[in-house]
Design an enzyme around this catalytic site. Sequence first.
Site, PDB file in Angstrom:
ATOM      1  N   ALA A   1     -54.445 -35.358  83.234  1.00  0.00           N
ATOM      2  CA  ALA A   1     -54.318 -36.744  82.784  1.00  0.00           C
ATOM      3  C   ALA A   1     -55.515 -37.157  81.930  1.00  0.00           C
ATOM      4  O   ALA A   1     -56.632 -36.673  82.111  1.00  0.00           O
ATOM      5  CB  ALA A   1     -54.204 -37.671  83.992  1.00  0.00           C
TER       6      ALA A   1
ATOM      7  N   GLY B   1     -52.903 -32.301  86.166  1.00  0.00           N
ATOM      8  CA  GLY B   1     -51.588 -32.438  85.562  1.00  0.00           C
ATOM      9  C   GLY B   1     -51.236 -31.311  84.626  1.00  0.00           C
ATOM     10  O   GLY B   1     -50.054 -31.009  84.416  1.00  0.00           O
TER      11      GLY B   1
ATOM     12  N   GLU C   1     -57.545 -33.137  91.889  1.00  0.00           N
ATOM     13  CA  GLU C   1     -57.383 -34.596  91.918  1.00  0.00           C
ATOM     14  C   GLU C   1     -58.162 -35.290  93.029  1.00  0.00           C
ATOM     15  O   GLU C   1     -58.666 -36.406  92.833  1.00  0.00           O
ATOM     16  CB  GLU C   1     -55.888 -34.949  92.018  1.00  0.00           C
ATOM     17  CG  GLU C   1     -55.116 -34.791  90.726  1.00  0.00           C
ATOM     18  CD  GLU C   1     -54.560 -33.400  90.506  1.00  0.00           C
ATOM     19  OE1 GLU C   1     -53.701 -33.222  89.622  1.00  0.00           O
ATOM     20  OE2 GLU C   1     -54.990 -32.461  91.226  1.00  0.00           O
TER      21      GLU C   1
END
Length: 266
Positions: A72, A117, A140
């Site tokens: 991301a 991602g 993450e």
Amino acid sequence: MSEERFGEFVLVRRHGDGHVAELALDRPKVMNAVSSEMARSIGAACSALAEDRDVRVVVLTSTHERAFCVGADLKERNTFSDAELVRQRPVSRGAYTGVLELPVPTVAAVHGFALGGGFELALACDVIVADRTAVVGLPEVSVGVIPGGGGTQLLPRRVGAGRAAELIFSARRVEAAEARELGLVDVLVDEGRDREEALALGERIGANSPVGLRAAKRALRLGQGLDLRAGLEVEDAAWRAVAFSGDRAEGVAAFNEKRKPQWPGE
């Protein structure tokens, strides 16, 4: 080879007779960090490819020399209010589900960083080809979130619950050789050959029956997580969908006549 651009950051190339479609992530200035605009473009490209009956296989690649995708766009995320983050969530999910729900076989060509991602986009594919520069991981939790592009569900289906938990909770990065050993990637190739080898695999896949490929993928995906008896019913339904198809008739005839099949695709 023909090319079509979806927005600024996604390029679709059609190879040979058009049966192999290459979906290239093309935001090299930021190692393909997935912004809202890029997510929309990935989703749009996947929608178009899913509806194209000429496409038999999709190969997901990167135009960046040192990265597949770093996940991301955290710089963009840092500007969001809570309300904007909520509104952006379906846009982000659309990119990952777009790849995951493609009805044809998918192959990811990974080199360099495939993190967060970025790795989830690869995990959404059926086969991951990686070169020896690949570094994969789901980091993450190290920035206060969780894998939200399918990672908590796709990774354990690949490597088992315990291994997935260790990788997600530790947020560690895994280099190519270990990634292959753990099953995080499927095929390990020499440096710089991931795209070439993935496209070659795509050509081999694309030579087969389009009806058979779609049905086989459907059976593989729908059968995951079911008990054996239920899974065999899924397989039987997929078999029935192809058993009386034009492709089945052509495939049997071509085999007996010792010639290359000319698939009607129906």
